[in-house]
Enzyme design. Structure first.
Site, PDB file in Angstrom:
ATOM      1  N   ARG A 119      22.246  24.168  57.403  1.00 24.80           N
ATOM      2  CA  ARG A 119      23.264  25.035  57.665  1.00 24.80           C
ATOM      3  C   ARG A 119      24.532  24.058  57.255  1.00 24.80           C
ATOM      4  O   ARG A 119      24.446  22.741  57.009  1.00 24.80           O
ATOM      5  CB  ARG A 119      23.629  25.658  59.023  1.00 24.80           C
ATOM      6  CG  ARG A 119      22.467  26.703  59.153  1.00 24.80           C
ATOM      7  CD  ARG A 119      22.509  27.262  60.570  1.00 24.80           C
ATOM      8  NE  ARG A 119      23.945  27.706  60.990  1.00 24.80           N
ATOM      9  CZ  ARG A 119      24.286  27.499  62.247  1.00 24.80           C
ATOM     10  NH1 ARG A 119      23.677  27.212  63.165  1.00 24.80           N
ATOM     11  NH2 ARG A 119      25.690  27.794  62.586  1.00 24.80           N
TER      12      ARG A 119
ATOM     13  N   GLN B 215      51.531  41.169  40.329  1.00 30.59           N
ATOM     14  CA  GLN B 215      51.559  42.338  39.439  1.00 30.59           C
ATOM     15  C   GLN B 215      51.896  43.653  40.403  1.00 30.59           C
ATOM     16  O   GLN B 215      50.716  44.008  40.632  1.00 30.59           O
ATOM     17  CB  GLN B 215      50.715  42.460  38.481  1.00 30.59           C
ATOM     18  CG  GLN B 215      51.053  43.807  37.394  1.00 30.59           C
ATOM     19  CD  GLN B 215      49.947  44.070  36.649  1.00 30.59           C
ATOM     20  OE1 GLN B 215      48.660  44.004  36.973  1.00 30.59           O
ATOM     21  NE2 GLN B 215      50.163  44.714  35.448  1.00 30.59           N
TER      22      GLN B 215
ATOM     23  N   GLY C 296      49.503  47.768  32.555  1.00 31.12           N
ATOM     24  CA  GLY C 296      48.636  47.514  31.476  1.00 31.12           C
ATOM     25  C   GLY C 296      48.337  45.940  31.406  1.00 31.12           C
ATOM     26  O   GLY C 296      48.928  45.004  32.062  1.00 31.12           O
TER      27      GLY C 296
ATOM     28  N   TYR D 112      26.281  23.292  72.680  1.00 35.66           N
ATOM     29  CA  TYR D 112      27.456  24.444  72.927  1.00 35.66           C
ATOM     30  C   TYR D 112      27.518  24.774  74.341  1.00 35.66           C
ATOM     31  O   TYR D 112      26.208  25.014  75.182  1.00 35.66           O
ATOM     32  CB  TYR D 112      27.162  25.587  72.141  1.00 35.66           C
ATOM     33  CG  TYR D 112      28.101  26.734  72.153  1.00 35.66           C
ATOM     34  CD1 TYR D 112      29.381  26.543  72.049  1.00 35.66           C
ATOM     35  CD2 TYR D 112      27.613  28.039  72.304  1.00 35.66           C
ATOM     36  CE1 TYR D 112      30.378  27.705  71.915  1.00 35.66           C
ATOM     37  CE2 TYR D 112      28.660  29.037  72.351  1.00 35.66           C
ATOM     38  CZ  TYR D 112      30.155  29.035  72.218  1.00 35.66           C
ATOM     39  OH  TYR D 112      30.785  29.748  72.267  1.00 35.66           O
TER      40      TYR D 112
ATOM     41  N   ARG E 277      35.954  52.272  41.276  1.00 35.63           N
ATOM     42  CA  ARG E 277      34.397  52.479  40.966  1.00 35.63           C
ATOM     43  C   ARG E 277      33.698  51.698  41.797  1.00 35.63           C
ATOM     44  O   ARG E 277      32.637  52.034  42.095  1.00 35.63           O
ATOM     45  CB  ARG E 277      34.071  52.570  39.671  1.00 35.63           C
ATOM     46  CG  ARG E 277      34.733  53.950  38.948  1.00 35.63           C
ATOM     47  CD  ARG E 277      33.858  54.231  37.417  1.00 35.63           C
ATOM     48  NE  ARG E 277      34.196  53.010  36.493  1.00 35.63           N
ATOM     49  CZ  ARG E 277      33.386  52.739  35.772  1.00 35.63           C
ATOM     50  NH1 ARG E 277      32.338  53.365  35.334  1.00 35.63           N
ATOM     51  NH2 ARG E 277      33.807  51.800  34.589  1.00 35.63           N
TER      52      ARG E 277
HETATM   53  C1  UD1 Z   1      40.657  46.558  28.142  1.00 35.83           C
HETATM   54  C2  UD1 Z   1      41.313  46.420  26.454  1.00 35.83           C
HETATM   55  C3  UD1 Z   1      39.928  46.942  25.507  1.00 35.83           C
HETATM   56  C4  UD1 Z   1      38.665  45.969  25.928  1.00 35.83           C
HETATM   57  C5  UD1 Z   1      38.253  45.856  27.281  1.00 35.83           C
HETATM   58  C6  UD1 Z   1      37.060  44.913  27.496  1.00 35.83           C
HETATM   59  C7  UD1 Z   1      43.501  46.469  26.703  1.00 35.83           C
HETATM   60  C8  UD1 Z   1      44.632  47.512  26.606  1.00 35.83           C
HETATM   61  N1  UD1 Z   1      42.257  47.211  26.519  1.00 35.83           N
HETATM   62  O1  UD1 Z   1      40.218  47.590  28.341  1.00 35.83           O
HETATM   63  O2  UD1 Z   1      40.492  46.749  24.270  1.00 35.83           O
HETATM   64  O3  UD1 Z   1      37.821  46.338  24.880  1.00 35.83           O
HETATM   65  O4  UD1 Z   1      39.527  45.672  28.220  1.00 35.83           O
HETATM   66  O5  UD1 Z   1      36.596  45.261  28.841  1.00 35.83           O
HETATM   67  O6  UD1 Z   1      43.858  45.663  27.313  1.00 35.83           O
HETATM   68  N2  UD1 Z   1      44.396  44.352  34.601  1.00 35.83           N
HETATM   69  C9  UD1 Z   1      45.695  43.963  35.493  1.00 35.83           C
HETATM   70  N3  UD1 Z   1      46.751  44.704  35.428  1.00 35.83           N
HETATM   71  C10 UD1 Z   1      46.811  45.905  34.369  1.00 35.83           C
HETATM   72  C11 UD1 Z   1      45.727  46.135  33.793  1.00 35.83           C
HETATM   73  C12 UD1 Z   1      44.441  45.460  33.981  1.00 35.83           C
HETATM   74  O7  UD1 Z   1      45.337  42.859  36.137  1.00 35.83           O
HETATM   75  O8  UD1 Z   1      47.892  46.488  34.847  1.00 35.83           O
HETATM   76  C13 UD1 Z   1      43.363  43.623  34.431  1.00 35.83           C
HETATM   77  C14 UD1 Z   1      42.137  44.409  35.321  1.00 35.83           C
HETATM   78  O9  UD1 Z   1      42.094  44.088  36.724  1.00 35.83           O
HETATM   79  C15 UD1 Z   1      40.936  44.080  34.408  1.00 35.83           C
HETATM   80  C16 UD1 Z   1      41.355  43.492  33.338  1.00 35.83           C
HETATM   81  O10 UD1 Z   1      42.641  43.483  33.231  1.00 35.83           O
HETATM   82  O11 UD1 Z   1      40.242  42.791  34.833  1.00 35.83           O
HETATM   83  C17 UD1 Z   1      41.135  44.830  31.971  1.00 35.83           C
HETATM   84  O12 UD1 Z   1      41.754  45.944  32.398  1.00 35.83           O
HETATM   85  P1  UD1 Z   1      41.114  47.373  32.436  1.00 35.83           P
HETATM   86  O13 UD1 Z   1      41.841  48.266  32.954  1.00 35.83           O
HETATM   87  O14 UD1 Z   1      39.724  47.283  32.806  1.00 35.83           O
HETATM   88  O15 UD1 Z   1      40.948  47.297  30.743  1.00 35.83           O
HETATM   89  P2  UD1 Z   1      40.190  48.301  29.748  1.00 35.83           P
HETATM   90  O16 UD1 Z   1      40.800  49.841  29.972  1.00 35.83           O
HETATM   91  O17 UD1 Z   1      38.642  48.146  30.231  1.00 35.83           O
END
Ligand code: UD1
Ligand code: CA
Length: 449
Positions: free
Chosen positions: A315, A75, A80, A369, A15
């Protein structure tokens, strides 16, 4: 007990509509993940792991540049949050102690909040950071029974009663590292998203005779960045926090709302900052220094009692000693300016060392320079550089040396010498008047014809 940080930064952030991985977008001139890292530093972590995925090499390079002690975990598929944390296991193989899971896209969790989570670890095995959400939307819901956190339900999997809960999951978790990885081993992906949910470790903990609780923080601390609009709003929040912090630390800000900070800006007590000043990355300003209006500073150090601006630009590599004076329309780059030395007007000093007590006249330029290489200029103590001097580097001027104004200095000047590097002046009596009359009569002829 020791602490480790696991920062999740593998998500794509689609997004943001950007080629740049989300966590590399900046707030306060520092990538998003660096903010979570900076809060975590308060725990004096003995290990730090950043889990990268989308744009992994770029994120890894940025993380290593910010902190060479960081370990990178990969990863390759985003299955997840539990799967993401599992990738940090090898990096923490020899580590014993607590692990904090932070999100790279959630920059405002405070050090104080993390410390409260640490304190709650004294009584519980798993500590989750929650917040009362004004609009709980799609956040995971924390199901509490007294101070017990019995489980976390993702919005997608929640029933109506659970969706009515407003106490939400921030995503930040703390547990003993060995316990955390053992619990994650039992997480499955049989849920609405088909993902390995980190929040599932709560229910698994209770099944294994462990306990879990939640610590609450203000909602603004858990603000996550998903869009450019959220990034812009977060920048505004960040600037507001830094302004308040500066005022609390005893810095005078005449018009705080017009001063912009970086994550690492340091201003000493009784420093004074006039309106419309921008602090880029890497600026330290000591106590009692004065930064005057419309100045731009980055990668520089300003010592006690020094004055900068109005309209000055410092700078990277600009080092001002005590009581140095940098005035209007002056640019300093990669240069040491000595104690009490004055560079007051319309000057460029780059790649130079200027000694103590020296005066650099208006319009002086270090010609550093040659089109290919950069060269240094060295000026001693108590020297006097006449106005509009070109210092063609490499060149060295000794202590108490002087240059005549308008000089082009191409060779070294020994201590105490006066260097004149300009054409000798010749006066022609009456010539100005005669030339002027000639021109006027030429114009008359032209008008008649
Ligand atoms: C997650 C939580 C939710 C919480 C919310 C808060 C889970 C399943 N859900 O949901 O309970 O309320 O955050 O914002 O954890 N990420 C990885 N690898 C992955 C998946 C995610 O590095 O495979 C990282 C993302 O880059 C991000 C964070 O983990 O920084 C959260 O992931 P995101 O997919 O945004 O989780 P939400 O669905 O928002
Ligand atoms: Ca999210």
């Amino acid at each position: 007990m020791a602490n480790a940080l696991i920062i999740l930064a593998a998500g794509q952030g689609s997004r943001m509509n950007s080629d740049l991985p989300k966590v590399l977008h900046k707030i306060g001139n520092a990538p998003l993940f660096a903010h979570a890292l900076a809060a975590g530093e308060a725990l004096e972590p003995s290990a730090k792991v950043v889990v990268v995925g989308h744009g992994g090499d770029t994120v890894a390079a940025a993380a290593e540049a910010i902190d060479p002690e960081i370990t990178i975990a990969r990863q390759n598929e985003q299955l997840g949050t539990a799967h993401a944390v599992a990738q940090a296991r090898d990096a923490l193989a020899d580590y014993e102690g607590d692990a904090f899971v932070l999100y790279g896209d959630t920059p405002f969790v405070s050090a104080e909040t993390l410390e409260r989570m640490k304190a709650a670890r004294a009584t519980h095995d798993v500590v989750v950071l929650g917040f009362e959400a004004a609009d709980p939307a799609r956040y995971g819901r924390l199901v509490m029974e007294g101070d017990r956190l019995s489980r976390i339900v993702e919005f997608k999997d929640a029933d109506e009663a659970e969706r009515a809960i407003t106490f939400c999951n921030s995503g930040v978790v703390c547990a003993d590292a060995a316990t955390l990885f053992a619990l994650i081993d039992e997480v499955g992906n049989d849920n609405a998203a088909g993902e390995y949910y980190l929040p599932d470790i709560v229910e698994i903990a209770w099944k294994n005779g462990k306990t879990a609780t939640a610590v609450a923080c203000e909602e603004r601390e858990t603000l996550g960045i998903n869009t450019r609009a959220e990034l812009a709003r977060a920048e505004a929040v960040f600037q507001q926090m830094k302004r308040e912090e500066a005022l609390e630390n005893g810095v005078t800000l005449t018009a705080p709302e017009t001063v912009f900070f970086s994550l690492d800006t340091y201003l000493g007590r009784d420093a004074e900052v006039e309106p419309h000043v921008v602090f880029g990355a890497g600026v330290t300003v000591e106590s009692t220094a004065r930064i005057r209006a419309f100045s731009h500073l980055e990668g520089c150090h300003v010592s006690m009692g020094a004055t900068v601006g109005p309209y000055a630009r410092l700078r990277p590599g600009a080092e001002l000693a005590n009581n140095a004076h940098i005035g209007n329309f002056v640019e300093i780059k990669n240069a040491q300016i000595g104690e009490g030395t004055k560079v007051n007007h319309l000057t460029y000093i780059g790649d130079a060392d200027i000694g103590d007590g020296t005066n650099v006249g208006a319009g002086t330029i270090t010609c550093n320079y040659d089109g290919v290489f950069k060269h240094r200029t060295t000026v001693g103590r108590n020297a006097f550089i006449g106005s509009n001097t070109m210092l063609v580097a490499p060149v060295t001027l000794g202590d108490e040396a002087m240059t005549a104004s308008g000089s082009v200095i191409t060779s070294d000047v020994e201590a105490g010498a006066l260097a004149l590097g300009r054409a000798k002046q010749v006066n022609k009596p009456g010539l100005a008047v005669r030339m002027f009359e000639k021109l006027k009569s030429a114009k008359k002829k032209q008008q008649k014809g």
